[in-house]
Scaffold this active site. Structure first.
Site, PDB file in Angstrom:
ATOM      1  N   ASN A 191      -5.272  -1.754   3.900  1.00  0.00           N
ATOM      2  CA  ASN A 191      -5.866  -2.692   3.044  1.00  0.00           C
ATOM      3  C   ASN A 191      -5.090  -3.321   2.372  1.00  0.00           C
ATOM      4  O   ASN A 191      -4.400  -2.802   1.309  1.00  0.00           O
ATOM      5  CB  ASN A 191      -7.158  -1.699   2.161  1.00  0.00           C
ATOM      6  CG  ASN A 191      -7.706  -2.579   1.163  1.00  0.00           C
ATOM      7  OD1 ASN A 191      -7.560  -3.774   1.130  1.00  0.00           O
ATOM      8  ND2 ASN A 191      -8.352  -1.814   0.334  1.00  0.00           N
ATOM      9  N   TRP A 192      -4.693  -4.520   2.555  1.00  0.00           N
ATOM     10  CA  TRP A 192      -3.833  -5.476   1.844  1.00  0.00           C
ATOM     11  C   TRP A 192      -4.336  -5.980   0.300  1.00  0.00           C
ATOM     12  O   TRP A 192      -3.472  -6.649  -0.233  1.00  0.00           O
ATOM     13  CB  TRP A 192      -3.354  -6.555   2.769  1.00  0.00           C
ATOM     14  CG  TRP A 192      -2.634  -6.277   4.031  1.00  0.00           C
ATOM     15  CD1 TRP A 192      -2.194  -4.872   4.115  1.00  0.00           C
ATOM     16  CD2 TRP A 192      -2.127  -6.977   5.031  1.00  0.00           C
ATOM     17  NE1 TRP A 192      -1.278  -4.855   5.243  1.00  0.00           N
ATOM     18  CE2 TRP A 192      -1.113  -6.008   5.854  1.00  0.00           C
ATOM     19  CE3 TRP A 192      -2.003  -8.386   5.208  1.00  0.00           C
ATOM     20  CZ2 TRP A 192      -0.424  -6.558   6.933  1.00  0.00           C
ATOM     21  CZ3 TRP A 192      -1.319  -8.862   6.177  1.00  0.00           C
ATOM     22  CH2 TRP A 192      -0.659  -8.044   7.039  1.00  0.00           C
ATOM     23  N   LYS A 193      -5.529  -5.702   0.013  1.00  0.00           N
ATOM     24  CA  LYS A 193      -6.124  -6.052  -1.223  1.00  0.00           C
ATOM     25  C   LYS A 193      -5.756  -7.548  -1.360  1.00  0.00           C
ATOM     26  O   LYS A 193      -5.610  -8.328  -0.487  1.00  0.00           O
ATOM     27  CB  LYS A 193      -5.676  -5.123  -2.147  1.00  0.00           C
ATOM     28  CG  LYS A 193      -5.821  -3.578  -1.823  1.00  0.00           C
ATOM     29  CD  LYS A 193      -5.772  -2.639  -3.036  1.00  0.00           C
ATOM     30  CE  LYS A 193      -6.205  -1.267  -2.545  1.00  0.00           C
ATOM     31  NZ  LYS A 193      -6.036  -0.194  -3.664  1.00  0.00           N
ATOM     32  N   GLU A 219     -12.330   7.951  -0.952  1.00  0.00           N
ATOM     33  CA  GLU A 219     -11.139   7.444  -1.591  1.00  0.00           C
ATOM     34  C   GLU A 219     -11.391   7.877  -3.024  1.00  0.00           C
ATOM     35  O   GLU A 219     -11.956   7.241  -4.042  1.00  0.00           O
ATOM     36  CB  GLU A 219     -10.918   5.848  -1.536  1.00  0.00           C
ATOM     37  CG  GLU A 219     -10.682   5.334  -0.264  1.00  0.00           C
ATOM     38  CD  GLU A 219     -10.123   4.125  -0.024  1.00  0.00           C
ATOM     39  OE1 GLU A 219      -8.759   3.969   0.333  1.00  0.00           O
ATOM     40  OE2 GLU A 219     -10.528   3.150  -0.862  1.00  0.00           O
ATOM     41  N   GLY A 262      -3.364   1.662   0.849  1.00  0.00           N
ATOM     42  CA  GLY A 262      -3.340   0.346  -0.010  1.00  0.00           C
ATOM     43  C   GLY A 262      -1.835   0.181  -0.045  1.00  0.00           C
ATOM     44  O   GLY A 262      -1.129  -0.579   0.946  1.00  0.00           O
ATOM     45  N   GLY A 263      -1.154   0.269  -0.976  1.00  0.00           N
ATOM     46  CA  GLY A 263       0.131  -0.009  -1.302  1.00  0.00           C
ATOM     47  C   GLY A 263       1.144   0.138  -0.147  1.00  0.00           C
ATOM     48  O   GLY A 263       1.941  -0.941   0.156  1.00  0.00           O
ATOM     49  N   GLU A 271     -12.563  -0.538  -5.902  1.00  0.00           N
ATOM     50  CA  GLU A 271     -12.325  -1.883  -7.063  1.00  0.00           C
ATOM     51  C   GLU A 271     -13.593  -3.075  -7.000  1.00  0.00           C
ATOM     52  O   GLU A 271     -13.726  -3.441  -8.080  1.00  0.00           O
ATOM     53  CB  GLU A 271     -11.129  -2.394  -6.352  1.00  0.00           C
ATOM     54  CG  GLU A 271      -9.842  -1.485  -6.695  1.00  0.00           C
ATOM     55  CD  GLU A 271      -8.784  -1.707  -5.722  1.00  0.00           C
ATOM     56  OE1 GLU A 271      -8.694  -2.557  -4.881  1.00  0.00           O
ATOM     57  OE2 GLU A 271      -7.725  -0.659  -5.712  1.00  0.00           O
ATOM     58  N   SER A 315      -3.260   6.933  -2.275  1.00  0.00           N
ATOM     59  CA  SER A 315      -1.803   7.050  -2.504  1.00  0.00           C
ATOM     60  C   SER A 315      -1.069   7.541  -1.089  1.00  0.00           C
ATOM     61  O   SER A 315      -0.380   8.749  -1.201  1.00  0.00           O
ATOM     62  CB  SER A 315      -1.239   7.779  -3.710  1.00  0.00           C
ATOM     63  OG  SER A 315      -1.720   7.334  -4.831  1.00  0.00           O
ATOM     64  N   HIS A 363     -15.737  -0.727  -1.466  1.00  0.00           N
ATOM     65  CA  HIS A 363     -14.209  -0.204  -2.040  1.00  0.00           C
ATOM     66  C   HIS A 363     -14.505   0.046  -3.773  1.00  0.00           C
ATOM     67  O   HIS A 363     -15.268  -0.692  -4.270  1.00  0.00           O
ATOM     68  CB  HIS A 363     -13.264  -1.281  -1.862  1.00  0.00           C
ATOM     69  CG  HIS A 363     -11.723  -0.503  -2.186  1.00  0.00           C
ATOM     70  ND1 HIS A 363     -11.382  -0.605  -3.406  1.00  0.00           N
ATOM     71  CD2 HIS A 363     -10.826  -0.101  -1.458  1.00  0.00           C
ATOM     72  CE1 HIS A 363     -10.169   0.066  -3.443  1.00  0.00           C
ATOM     73  NE2 HIS A 363      -9.673   0.399  -1.825  1.00  0.00           N
ATOM     74  N   GLY A 416      -3.701   3.954  -5.982  1.00  0.00           N
ATOM     75  CA  GLY A 416      -2.631   3.228  -6.710  1.00  0.00           C
ATOM     76  C   GLY A 416      -1.860   4.074  -7.769  1.00  0.00           C
ATOM     77  O   GLY A 416      -1.173   3.547  -8.470  1.00  0.00           O
TER      78      GLY A 416
HETATM   79  P1  13P Z   1      -3.229   3.119  -2.527  1.00  0.00           P
HETATM   80  O1  13P Z   1      -2.677   3.536  -1.015  1.00  0.00           O
HETATM   81  O2  13P Z   1      -2.359   2.086  -2.842  1.00  0.00           O
HETATM   82  O3  13P Z   1      -3.533   4.212  -3.407  1.00  0.00           O
HETATM   83  O4  13P Z   1      -4.687   2.446  -2.262  1.00  0.00           O
HETATM   84  C1  13P Z   1      -5.697   3.005  -1.510  1.00  0.00           C
HETATM   85  C2  13P Z   1      -6.697   1.944  -1.425  1.00  0.00           C
HETATM   86  O5  13P Z   1      -7.518   1.787  -2.180  1.00  0.00           O
HETATM   87  C3  13P Z   1      -7.059   1.769  -0.136  1.00  0.00           C
HETATM   88  O6  13P Z   1      -8.323   1.059   0.087  1.00  0.00           O
END
Ligand code: 13P
Length: 252
Positions: free
Chosen positions: A9-11, A168, A235-236, A98, A214, A96, A174
């Site tokens: 997920n590149w957000k 999640e 994510g990251g 967020e 993470s 998600h 994050g």
């Molecule tokens: P991180 O891997 O950066 O913790 O993010 C997880 C995430 O929200 C994937 O959708």
């Protein structure tokens, strides 16, 4: 046998050229990854270009969100599931944390989006997870049950083949603080039990449940060893082709 899914997920990161650069760098790194499905979710503006550049590869494209209406309409700022397909996506991430936290998405809205997406032949990665406060109060299972039942409300048995769940925990996103494999396994098993009660044991056995929060090259193998963990939503660590490639090629 459930085929694992490793999704990035590149957000809200990367311009079009940065997205293409990462996607092209990723392609050879995951070309032999037949053990799992590989998915990346770039921002809307990069979707079409990335999808075109990855045509013929084993990397699938996902949107990060979609409108609650299938095709078109007077909904300023929204992108419909049909438009996502048109841009080359075959999956979409919905609900998600967020979106729930910062854009006030409710289970009702998530449910409308899920319905619009499955009727447009998109596979949905439906996200859920509790906050730290909810976990500390002992409410984690109740919260996740509500998000699961709310998100899938009114879907038919045949829709279920288009559903992937991503657990999640908000406190692990994050933060560098991953759930332990045991904590994640416990919740994944719970999700599968609730899904079996609501739908069927067969559908529950086929359901892929991804862990997110993470996930890194050094913790993916431990997570993937758990019976009910069928992949990861990253994510990251998905923003760099090298680290995402390492996650996809986790030690089996
Ligand atoms: P991180 O891997 O950066 O913790 O993010 C997880 C995430 O929200 C994937 O959708």
């Amino acid at each position: 046998m459930r085929k694992p899914v490793i999704a990035g997920n590149w957000k809200m990161y990367k311009t079009i050229s940065e997205s293409v650069e990462t996607a092209i760098a990723l392609k050879p790194l995951v070309a032999n990854a037949n053990h799992c499905e590989v998915v990346i979710a770039p921002v809307f503006t990069s979707l079409k270009t990335v999808a075109d550049r990855l045509e013929g590869s084993n990397i699938k494209i996902a949107g990060q969100n979609c409108a609650p209406e299938k095709e078109e309409g007077a909904l300023t700022g929204e992108v419909s599931p049909v438009m996502l397909r048109d841009a080359g996506a075959s999956l979409v991430i919905i609900g998600h944390s967020e979106r729930r936290q910062f854009f006030a998405e409710t289970d009702g809205m998530v449910n409308r989006k899920v319905k619009a997406a499955v009727t447009s032949d998109l596979t949905v990665i439906l996200c859920m997870g509790e906050t730290l406060e909810q976990r500390d109060k002992g409410q984690a299972e109740q919260v996740v049950r509500g998000q699961l039942e709310g998100g899938l409300n009114g879907l038919t048995a045949s829709d279920m083949s288009r559903i992937i769940i991503a657990y999640e925990p908000v406190w692990a996103i994050g933060t560098g603080r991953t759930a332990t494999p045991e904590q994640a396994q416990e919740m994944h098993a719970f999700i599968r039990r609730v899904f079996a009660q609501r739908h069927s044991e067969d559908a529950a056995q086929d359901l892929r449940i991804l862990y997110g929060g993470s996930v890194k090259p050094d913790n993916i193998a431990g997570l993937m060893k758990q019976t009910d963990i069928d992949g990861a939503l990253v994510g990251g660590a998905s923003l760099k082709a090298e680290s995402f490639g390492e996650i996809v090629n986790y030690k089996r």
